[in-house]
Every structure is written in structure tokens, then in C-alpha cells.
Enzyme design. Structure first.
Site, short mmCIF file in Angstrom:
data_model
loop_
_atom_site.label_atom_id
_atom_site.label_comp_id
_atom_site.label_asym_id
_atom_site.label_seq_id
_atom_site.Cartn_x
_atom_site.Cartn_y
_atom_site.Cartn_z
N ASN A 14 0.86 -1.18 0.00
CA ASN A 14 0.00 0.00 0.00
C ASN A 14 0.90 1.24 0.00
O ASN A 14 1.75 1.38 0.87
CB ASN A 14 -0.90 -0.06 1.24
N GLN A 57 -8.22 4.38 2.33
CA GLN A 57 -9.24 3.33 2.34
C GLN A 57 -8.58 1.95 2.41
O GLN A 57 -9.06 1.05 3.10
CB GLN A 57 -10.12 3.43 1.09
N GLU A 58 -7.49 1.78 1.66
CA GLU A 58 -6.75 0.52 1.73
C GLU A 58 -6.21 0.29 3.14
O GLU A 58 -6.23 -0.83 3.66
CB GLU A 58 -5.59 0.54 0.73
N LEU A 59 -5.72 1.35 3.76
CA LEU A 59 -5.17 1.22 5.12
C LEU A 59 -6.26 0.79 6.10
O LEU A 59 -6.02 -0.06 6.96
CB LEU A 59 -4.56 2.55 5.56
#
Length: 1146
Positions: free
Chosen positions: A17, A83-85
Site C-alpha cells: 500500500n 481506504q486501503e489502510l
């Protein structure tokens, strides 16, 4: 590189990420390659197939064993990064290991949201396009960042060595993968067994449904406050809104006495209005139902409930009339709870307390629902196929259930066949559910939805909005189709790009294919073009878009009247998918008789690569045209006469080598960007361009016939590109609002005095201006200028003596100029980070005092062949590169006065400096020795096993006497002293002599590395880079003699190993690599080793004891990531000790 990785077929070990715009082509590229080289399957977003929904990345995270969160200064620019985190932190509660990596970013910056990191996050939250749920998102982002701070992280300081850091990351990942338990499965081609008794879907992930937990917080199901809360649950059909609402209702029933759940039927919307709702509320909330007529129901409801808390769930709302009564809040007692579910969040705007957009299920929960329905065994083949179905479903529970039912009891061949038809054929029940939402759209919304599916998936949001939204040409009233589709969850926006769920995409294609009259044409062969464009008149008026891919078709003519009758035509694109640059492709679609467009055409987007005509058809009226792109075309002018184009925003005529006139584009007042790159026949710009009052970017790169600009004013212009306009001789300021100005490669001999009016200018590029002889003194008035590039301006003999301080200047490139001496005003550039003076034969010495330039990090002096001496260097210098300074004899002693308590990675490159005197070499050696002793291991480098902190290289063949352990060859083995683990030992210094006798000129990176292995320690050998350069050079390097490389690294983490006291021997191995493999033509002649100890406190003295040193102090304080202390504010002990060492050397 390891074998190619197809993200759709191979399960990744590591998900990375990161902020792509900042790190993709540099650090992440190297990390990705390094992981793959070590046999670790790493996944980055570019591995995803083109056209796939960005939400698929969530499932990649769930599928991984380890996730690397690479936090950098621009990380919070990206909504998608955050959002990925959030997703990673959710998955970490199961089996995902999250390793935070702070890339040149202080941990405190993240903890306190300081500087650009915090500002970017604030700006992201403020974006209006994020909707009413932005508070919820900022809360989730904040919680995810807090979670990051609780985990052990790897940290690369701003001055850290990336190569060693990469090695550290790979080692951590390798060790973590070894410890993780990875399950396996068999192969084969079995038939899954049918499941006779399936548990209800609602129970599958009840215990771990994070979505429900988040909703409970929003609604406060424990009813701890007296505030009335109205929460809207929104999302696409089938996402689980009703399931979540019913779960909330079950919990509320235990807290509130008067509860009612009302389910609306979309087919009975007309019957289920406010009166119907009143009756349902009375029946559900009042225990003693009195006779209520239509006239007294509201009053009965109000009088009876004024003193009661109520819980109301309104499910599947599809019309505002259904919830009008909720908006009249005088009958709702404080502390009540109301939940509304809908697939159209515009219905509840202004009514709700909070909004919850239901996310898709993660892969683990999705697999559970799918496999509970299909009830197949755990064989590896079926598991991988299951993942593909789950991936396609995008976390939609309804789709997962229906796909599972459809595949239950089928064999592997059937599964694979169905997988291949997913994108063309919907499941009937899924299609029915989604079709209800589509059927409720008006005609304009339906067209916009289908247009996005066919033409604009994954494209820029603002671009798509401009092309899609309808407008009245007379009133200029803009429609809202894009917003409406977004509110109904038929499209979404992720990281600024328009996305559509796979299920909706399939439905859209089915809708178009089901109609007898095709409205959207995707053509790729001569037969398809002939058949499609030969439609009868009745069919042509339905066509909205045509895309022709010329890559696999034969050359053919297009009839003049092929487009006649297409009154609804909006989008035309002709391109070659196999040649993205288009420079070598041929136009296979000829127009022997020209081309006629429909009368009163509505074309908004016209893309035609290598358009064969000399101009667009005269009957083409661009009243609706928004985007015109004709790269590599044969046109000489767009139109022979000016045409009104009130909506035109983007024009790309790049590499249209015959273009000689812009007269047809001058009546486009809203034009934002004009790309004329490579238009080699264009000799001038018309004065009427001043009427383009909204033009922001003008690209004239490579317009080799252009001589000058007209004397006009274009106040809107912010970016002007004239790079490579080799005959351009006179520059005039046409906009005082310019932010970036590219004049590199032009023939200008000077800048106008009006250049001082460019107060917003950030970048001024004057590279390769061969005739540029002088610069105006007014250059100092450019207060915003951050980068000034003057590379290879051969006629430039002096730098202006600017009177005003250029407070913003960070980068100054003067390489390849004829400047012999820098003016005294160079001191006013006190925030300068990079100074390049390379390839200048006029420089003999640097007469300005650089010791006061506290912020200078990079000083480049390569190939200054007449440079004979160097003064005292900047104290916080990161890298000095003096390669090829063949006349350099002396350097200052001491070499520099670094900040006593600053850990600055310092690299000094003196390769091919053959005239350097031994005293100067001794000064370099002494500086490295003393500085390494001052880097206390308990203060620095506590997050790494090995990291090179100081390094130098220069000609020579004898190891310095400082290295008390020496050996011939590339390997040195020695017994460790008994006090090696004592507190004062802080690191190791190494040295090696490299022979380049057989080395030939190369542009590759070149690194001298040292691997270190201790006996009796159960850990892999660690390595670090002693010296060299890690990036490929623009020009080949050669070495004319043997060279000495010296490096120092911290010992801290080795000593933390519990087994270290038992280590009795260390083995060092040196080699020369190009970043990937050993360079066999370079030979290690000798090597040396020495332990480094922290100095004794008794050696310290005060600053005032040495007046000569005191003169170098400064009271300047730093911000923005550079030294926060100066010699006057530094720790006294470290300062005293530091000065004492240099005093001994004088």
C-alpha cells in the site's frame, strides 16, 4: 526479475500500500523487484488487470499474508491509500500481518498529523465530492493511522540509504513469512457435494461483522444519550442493508419498548405513502390501538408517543413521500432511534443524523457465504475458482449467495465455463434486483449509465462529469445525471476515477445487446464497421457512441455518409490499442470523399488518431463539443473558418506536423488545455488567442518553427511549455500568473525584465538554452521560485548578484555552464537543498563559504576538471559528488562541521580525483572516523539491523591505519574482543580497495557491499552498501585506478540479539554489484575492519574554548524536515565532544 505475476491467478504473499504519484517509479519499484527476486510474491495496484474495479484491491488485501503500509509525506493526498489502510487494519484482526514503513517521514508527523501529511488529510476531508459521510471516513482513517502507530515499524529517515533499507524490509518479510502458518490443499477435479441443510445467509458472519459494529456506534444502540438519532443505511442493491437494519432492530427491541419495522415494496410505491405509513406506525408503536381514522391518526400518534422513546426501522425506501412524516419531528421523543435503508441517498438528505454507506464484504466473509451455499470441498482447484467468483461479486452478499446456488453440485468444468461468461451473462435473480433500480431511472440517467459502462469506466471524474451531464444550449443549464447515478450507487468514485461494479457493468452490456437497434458500437474489423455503419436510417438515430480499434483490421475506406442520420451521436473514438504512443501506427480508415456529420450533431467527444483529412468537415458544428483529440493527424487547420465552440475544454493536436493555423479554435472561450506538442509547421500564434480567457495549460513543446509569442495577455495561463522550440528566439511574458515555465532547448539569449512580475512562478526551466548569456538581477524578485534549472547553458558566464532573498529556492542547477564564480549573494539562498555545478571547466575553486548553508543536502561537482580545492563543506550535506575532478588537490580540514546531534547520512564521492594530496585524503578519513564516533547507537538507527550512515571513496591502494584488522582479498574473518558487547561500542567501520582494471564504461548502478555474519547467532547474514551510486547514471562511468571505499554503520540491533554475547567471530565479505548481480570485472584487493566506540565524556570542551569554530555558529532555526537545531542550540555534551575531535586534528 522473477517470473511474471498475474494477480488474477496467483495468490500474493505481500500486498504493498503506497502513494503511487510519489513513490511508484522509485522506491516502490525497487522494493517490488527486490521482493520478487527473493521469491516473495508481492502485489501492487498496477498488477491488477486494466478495467477491473478498484474495489478488487480490497480483496487482494484480504488474500495476502502480509501488508506493507508505506507511509510518505504525500500518502494522505490519496483517498484510496487511506481506504486501503482501513481495510488492512480490519483484516489485521484476523490473520493479516501489517508492517508499517515510514518512508522519510517522522513517526511524530503521523501521530500529530503535522506538516504536509496532516494538511493533505485535511484537504481530502474537505472535498465536497466525498459527500455527507466524510466525517465517518475521517474517523476511520484516523483510527487506522492510530492503529499503525501501535505496531512495530520500519523507518527510513530523510537522509537514510534506500538500498540498505530495502534489504532490511525483505529480511523482515522473509522472516515473517517463515513464521506464518500457511495452509495447503490438493488438486484434482472432484465434484462438490450438494448441501442438504444450509444455514441462513444472515448468520454466516454475524459474530464478526465489522459493518454492524460500526453501525451500532453511529446509532448508539445502547441508548446512552438522550439525543434522537436518525441513521441512513445506504448502498447498492444486495449489499446487505436490510440484513443490517434487522440486526439493529433486534438489538433495539431489547432497549426500547415501542419498536416497529416497516418494509416498503418498490412495486407498491404509490399505495405506500404517508397515510399508509401513519397507520403502520400507529399499529406498530401503540399497545392499545384505538380507533384511528385517516383524520385523527397523526394526532393520536403524536399525543400517545410524546413521552415515549421509539425505535423505527423503515426498510427499502424508494420515494421521499414514504418518509415525509419522519421529517416532522415534534412527535418523536428525545432518545428515540430511527433507521432508514435506501438505495438512493438523495432521498434522506437533510433528514438524517448520520449516514452509513454499506461496504462490500471482505474476501474471508465473502468466501464463507459463497462456500456455504455451494457446499464444495476445500480442494485447491475449487478454492481458487471460488476466489474468482467472490472477486467478481465485489463483496455483494446477494451475488455471492446466488452464484453459490447456481454452482452447487456442478463440476469444475462447469465452474470454469461459467466464470468465462460472468461478464456477459448475469444471474437472473441478480439481474432482476439490479434491474429495478435501472428501470426507475429517467431516459437521460439511463443513457448516462450505459455511456459510463461502455466508454468511461475508470476515467477521471471531472472529465466524465463534463461529458455526461446534459445541458440546455440556450439556458446553459447543467444537468445532474452523474450526481444522480452516484446517489443511487449505480456508479462510484474511487481516488478521483469513475468506477462501476462488475454486476452493474454486466447488466449494462446485456441491456444494450438486448435491443435490436444498437446504441453503442465497439468495432474492430472491416466487416463489423461495414455492417454497423451501414445501418438503415431507422437504426442510426439510436447510436450514441462509436469506438473503432484499428489494431487488427485491414486498411479500408469509410463512406462519406457513414455517420449521417446519427442524430444522437455523442462519442467517436478511432485508435490503435496495440500502439499506445501512436507514433508508428497507420490510419487504416481512409476518407476518400471526406466525411459528413449529422445535421445539428451533438458530438461531445471526438478522438481520432491520425485523422486523414486536412481539416474537420465544414458541416461539423462544434456547439456541443467538449473534448477534441486529433494526435498525429494530417490536418493543416481544424476548420478553415472560426466556429463557435462554447463548451470546448480540451484540445489535443499533438504531432500534427502539417498544422500551420489555429484560426478555427479561437472562438472557444472555455478552453482549458491546448496541446500543440510536435506541431513542427506552426510558425506563430494568432493575437486572437487572448480571447481564450480560461486557458490554463498551453503546450508548445517541439514546435520547431515557432519564433516568438504574440504580445498579448492571457491572465488565466498557469503552465507554458516551450521546450525544444529550437528556433524560438524572443520570450514575452503573456501571463503574470504563470506557475511553471519551460524554455529549455530554445534559442533565447536573455529574459525580459518583466520576468520579475511572475510572483507565482514555481519552476523555471532554462536547460540547454545555448544562446542564453545573461540573467537579469531582478530574478531575485521571484519570491515563489523553487526550482531554477540552467543546465548546459554554455554561454552563461555569471549568476546574477540578486539583492532580494530567494527564500523559496530549493534546487539550483548550473551544470554545464561557463560560470567561473558564484556571487556573494549565494548566501541569501539559505534554504537551498540542491546545488549542481558539474561539468564546468571555468571553476577553479569555490570561494563562497558553504559552512553557513545549513539546508544544502546535495552538492554536485562532477567533471569540474580545473577545480583545485574545496572549502569547508555544508554541515548537513547528504551527498558530495566530485567524480572526475581530475585537478582537485586539496579539501578543507576538517572537511565539514556537521551538527553535533544530527544523524545525517553523508556520502563523499571523489572517484577519479587522481591529483588529490595525501593530506586531503587524511582529512576525509579523519572526518569519517570522528563523525562515526559521535553517532550514538542508543539515539539513532534503532529501527534497522544495518544501515550505512557515512561513506567515502577516493583513489588509493592502501588501507588507512585506522583499520586495525586487515586482510588481502574480499573476505576478512576475525575474533571479536571480549568487550564487544560493552555499552560504548556503537558500530563498525569497514574499508576496501577495489581494482577497476578490467571495468569498462557502464551506466548501471555500482555499489560496493559488505555482508556481515556472526558465529553462534541464528540469524541470516546482514549486508549494507559501503559506497557507490544506487541509481543508473545518464552517462557511462569509468575508473582509471584502484579506489578506496570507506563506510560506517550502526551496531545497535545486532547487540539487541540475545545471543550476541556468545558471538566470538565475525566474517565480512565484500563485493561489487550493479544492484542485481556481482560485477565480475571489479576485484576486491584488500579489506579492513574496525570497531567504533563512543568517545569518553572527559574529552569534551565548550564551544567558547575555540573561537575559530565559534565563528561558524548560526541562530537560524529550521522547519520543513531539515535540522531543527543549530550549533547554538545543540546538546552541550555532544557539541563539546565534537569540537574536541576537530581541535585535535588542527
Amino acid at each position: 526479475m522473477a517470473t511474471s505475476f498475474d494477480s488474477s491467478d496467483v495468490k500474493a504473499d505481500v500486498f504493498i500500500n503506497f502513494r503511487g504519484a510519489e513513490l511508484r517509479t522509485t522506491f516502490i519499484s525497487h522494493l517490488y523487484t527486490r521482493l520478487r527476486r527473493n521469491g516473495i510474491n508481492a502485489f501492487i495496484d498496477s498488477d491488477e488487470h486494466a478495467g477491473q474495479k478498484l474495489q478488487n484491491l480490497f480483496q487482494r488485501i484480504e488474500d495476502s499474508k502480509i501488508a506493507l503500509a508505506v507511509l510518505s509525506s504525500r500518502y494522505t493526498e490519496s483517498h484510496w491509500c487511506l481506504q486501503e489502510l482501513v481495510k488492512m487494519m480490519e483484516c489485521s484482526m484476523n490473520n493479516l500481518l501489517v508492517i508499517p514503513i515510514f518512508y522519510k517521514l517522522e513517526i511524530s508527523t503521523v501521530a500529530e498529523l503535522k506538516g504536509d501529511f496532516g494538511l493533505h488529510m485535511w484537504n481530502l476531508w474537505r472535498l465536497p465530492s466525498r459527500g455527507r459521510d466524510r466525517d465517518n471516513r475521517i474517523f476511520k482513517w484516523s483510527e487506522a493511522l492510530k492503529d499503525v502507530l501501535t505496531r512495530k515499524a520500519l523507518v527510513l529517515p530523510a537522509t537514510g540509504e534506500e538500498d540498505d533499507f530495502l534489504t532490511t524490509i525483505v529480511q523482515h518479510v522473509r522472516n515473517a513469512l517463515t513464521q506464518l502458518k500457511v495452509g495447503g490443499g490438493g488438486g484434482g477435479n472432484p465434484r462438490p457435494q450438494r448441501c442438504l441443510n444450509r444455514a441462513p445467509i444472515a448468520n454466516n458472519n454475524e459474530s464478526e461483522d465489522q459493518r454492524l459494529k460500526q453501525l451500532e456506534v453511529k446509532l448508539d444502540v445502547e441508548c446512552n444519550d438522550k439525543e434522537t438519532r436518525i441513521v441512513g443505511i445506504v448502498g447498492m442493491p444486495g449489499i446487505g442493508k436490510t440484513y443490517l437494519a434487522k440486526k439493529l432492530f433486534d438489538k433495539l427491541e431489547k432497549k426500547i419498548s415501542h419498536c416497529v419495522l416497516i418494509e416498503f415494496d418498490r412495486e407498491k410505491t404509490q399505495q405506500q405513502g404517508s397515510e399508509w405509513l401513519q397507520k403502520k406506525l400507529v399499529e406498530g408503536l401503540l399497545d392499545d390501538i384505538q380507533n384511528c381514522t385517516d383524520t385523527n391518526a397523526p394526532e393520536a400518534l403524536k399525543d400517545s408517543l410524546m413521552d415515549k422513546k421509539v425505535a423505527i426501522v423503515l426498510d427499502n425506501v424508494s420515494d421521499k413521500k414514504q418518509i415525509e412524516l419522519v421529517g416532522i419531528c415534534d412527535w418523536i421523543n428525545k432518545g428515540s432511534r430511527i433507521v432508514i435503508t435506501t438505495s438512493d441517498k438523495s432521498l434522506i438528505e437533510g433528514l438524517i443524523y448520520d449516514l452509513f454507506e454499506v461496504p462490500g464484504l471482505n474476501e474471508r466473509d465473502g468466501l464463507k457465504i459463497f462456500r456455504d451455499q455451494v457446499c464444495c470441498t476445500q480442494e485447491e482447484n475449487f478454492m481458487e475458482l471460488s476466489r474468482k467468483f467472490v472477486n467478481y461479486a465485489g463483496g455483494n452478499p446477494l451475488a455471492l449467495e446466488e452464484f453459490g446456488k447456481e454452482l452447487s453440485g456442478k463440476d469444475e468444468v462447469h465452474w470454469e465455463t461459467r466464470l468465462g461468461t460472468l461478464a456477459q451473462c448475469s444471474n437472473p435473480k441478480i439481474r432482476e434486483k439490479l434491474g429495478i433500480c435501472y428501470d426507475e431511472l429517467n431516459e437521460q440517467q439511463k443513457n448516462a449509465f450505459l455511456d459510463i459502462a461502455y466508454f468511461f469506466r475508470s476515467q477521471d471524474e471531472s472529465y466524465v462529469r463534463s461529458l455526461l451531464d446534459s445541458y440546455d444550449l440556450e439556458s446553459a443549464e447543467l444537468g445532474q445525471e452523474f450526481r444522480d447515478l452516484s446517489h443511487k450507487f449505480l456508479i462510484g468514485v474511487c481516488d478521483g476515477r469513475v468506477e462501476m461494479h462488475n454486476l452493474l457493468f454486466t447488466m449494462a452490456k446485456e441491456i444494450v445487446e438486448a435491443t435490436a437497434e444498437k446504441s453503442r458500437l465497439l468495432l474492430s474489423s472491416c466487416a463489423e464497421i461495414t455492417n454497423a455503419l451501414g445501418l438503415k436510417k431507422d437504426g442510426k438515430d439510436k447510436v450514441r457512441g462509436i469506438i473503432i480499434d484499428m489494431s487488427n483490421m485491414e486498411e479500408m475506406p469509410l463512406k462519406k455518409n457513414a455517420l449521417v442520420g446519427m442524430s444522437c451521436l455523442r462519442y467517436v473514438k478511432v485508435y490503435n490499442s496495440l500502439c499506445p504512443t501512436h507514433s508508428e501506427t497507420e490510419c487504416k480508415l481512409n476518407l476518400p470523399d471526406g466525411l459528413e456529420f449529422p445535421k445539428d450533431n451533438t458530438v461531445r467527444c471526438l478522438h481520432w488518431v491520425k485523422f486523414p483529412g486536412k481539416e474537420l468537415p465544414s458541416d461539423f458544428e462544434p456547439a456541443c463539443l467538449i473534448d477534441l483529440s486529433l494526435p498525429y493527424s494530417n490536418i493543416t487547420t481544424v476548420w478553415s473558418c472560426s466556429k463557435g465552440a462554447p463548451n470546448l475544454k480540451w484540445v489535443d493536436l499533438s504531432y500534427s506536423s502539417n498544422l500551420n493555423s489555429l484560426s478555427g479554435l479561437l472562438n472557444a472561450p472555455n478552453l482549458l488545455r491546448l496541446n500543440l506538442e510536435g506541431c513542427t509547421s506552426l510558425k506563430e500564434l494568432p493575437d486572437e488567442m487572448k480571447d481564450l480567457t480560461n486557458l490554463v495549460i498551453l503546450n508548445l513543446r517541439g514546435c520547431t518553427s515557432l519564433l516568438s509569442l504574440p504580445k498579448i495577455t492571457m491572465d488565466s495561463l498557469k503552465t507554458l511549455i516551450l521546450s525544444g522550440c529550437s528556433n524560438f528566439q524572443t520570450f514575452e511574458v503573456i501571463s503574470e500568473h504563470l506557475e511553471t515555465l519551460y524554455l529549455n532547448g530554445t534559442s533565447i539569449n536573455g529574459l525580459p525584465s518583466a520576468i520579475s512580475n511572475l510572483h507565482s512562478l514555481i519552476l523555471l526551466n532554462l536547460k540547454d538554452c545555448k544562446n542564453l548569456a545573461t540573467l537579469p538581477d531582478s530574478l531575485g524578485e521571484l519570491k515563489s521560485l523553487q526550482e531554477l534549472k540552467l543546465s548546459r547553458c554554455l554561454e552563461l558566464t555569471s549568476f546574477p548578484d540578486v539583492k532580494a532573498k530567494m527564500e523559496s529556492l530549493r534546487v539550483l542547477l548550473l551544470d554545464g555552464t561557463s560560470i567561473a564564480e558564484m556571487p556573494s549573494s549565494i548566501f541569501d539562498l539559505y534554504l537551498l537543498r540542491r546545488l549542481c555545478l558539474s561539468r564546468n571547466d571555468n571553476i577553479r575553486t569555490l570561494k563562497f563559504d558553504m559552512s553557513q548553508m545549513f539546508h544544502l543536502k546535495w552538492l554536485e561537482l562532477k567533471y569540474c576538471k580545473n577545480l583545485t580545492s574545496l572549502p569547508l563543506l555544508p554541515p548537513n550535506l547528504h551527498c558530495l559528488n566530485a567524480h572526475g575532478c581530475t585537478s582537485l588537490r586539496t579539501v578543507a580540514s576538517p572537511l565539514a562541521l556537521p551538527m553535533p546531534n544530527e544523524q545525517i547520512h553523508s556520502t563523499f564521492i571523489f572517484t577519479n580525483c587522481h591529483e588529490m594530496e595525501q593530506d586531503s585524503k587524511n582529512a576525509i578519513i579523519s572526518y569519517i572516523q570522528k563523525k562515526s564516533e559521535l553517532i550514538s547507537a542508543d539515539r539513532y538507527n534503532q529501527d534497522f539491523v544495518f544501515k550505512s550512515l557515512i561513506g567515502a571513496c577516493f583513489p588509493g591502494c592502501e588501507l588507512p591505519a585506522w583499520f586495525d584488522h586487515q586482510a588481502l582479498g574480499s573476505v576478512l574473518t576475525l575474533e571479536l574482543p571480549q568487550d564487544c558487547n560493552a555499552g560504548r561500542n556503537v558500530g563498525i567501520a569497514v574499508c576496501t580497495v577495489i581494482s577497476f582494471k578490467e571495468y569498462r564504461e557502464q551506466k548501471n548502478s555500482l555499489q560496493v557491499t559488505c555482508s556481515c555474519e556472526f558465529t553462534n547467532l541464528s540469524m541470516s547474514p546482514e549486508s549494507f552498501v559501503v559506497g557507490g551510486w544506487s541509481k543508473p547514471e545518464d552517462e557511462p562511468h569509468t575508473f582509471e585506478a584502484d579506489h578506496i571505499f570507506i563506510g560506517y554503520t550502526s551496531f545497535y540491533n545486532i547487540k539487541k540479539n540475545q545471543q550476541f554475547p556468545s558471538a566470538t567471530e565475525v566474517s565480512l565479505r565484500f563485493q561489487v554489484t550493479n544492484g542485481t548481480s556481482e560485477v565480475s570485472t571489479c576485484k576486491v584487493i584488500k579489506c579492513g575492519f574496525s570497531l567504533v566506540y563512543e568517545p569518553d565524556e572527559t574529552e569534551s570542551i565548550s564551544w567558547e574554548a575555540n573561537p575559530g569554530i565559534e565563528d561558524h555558529r548560526s541562530t537560524y532555526t529550521e522547519d520543513n524536515g531539515c535540522p531543527s537545531v543549530t550549533p547554538t542550540t545543540a546538546n552541550s555534551y555532544m557539541g563539546y565532544t565534537f569540537i574536541n575531535y576537530f581541535r585535535k586534528q588542527q
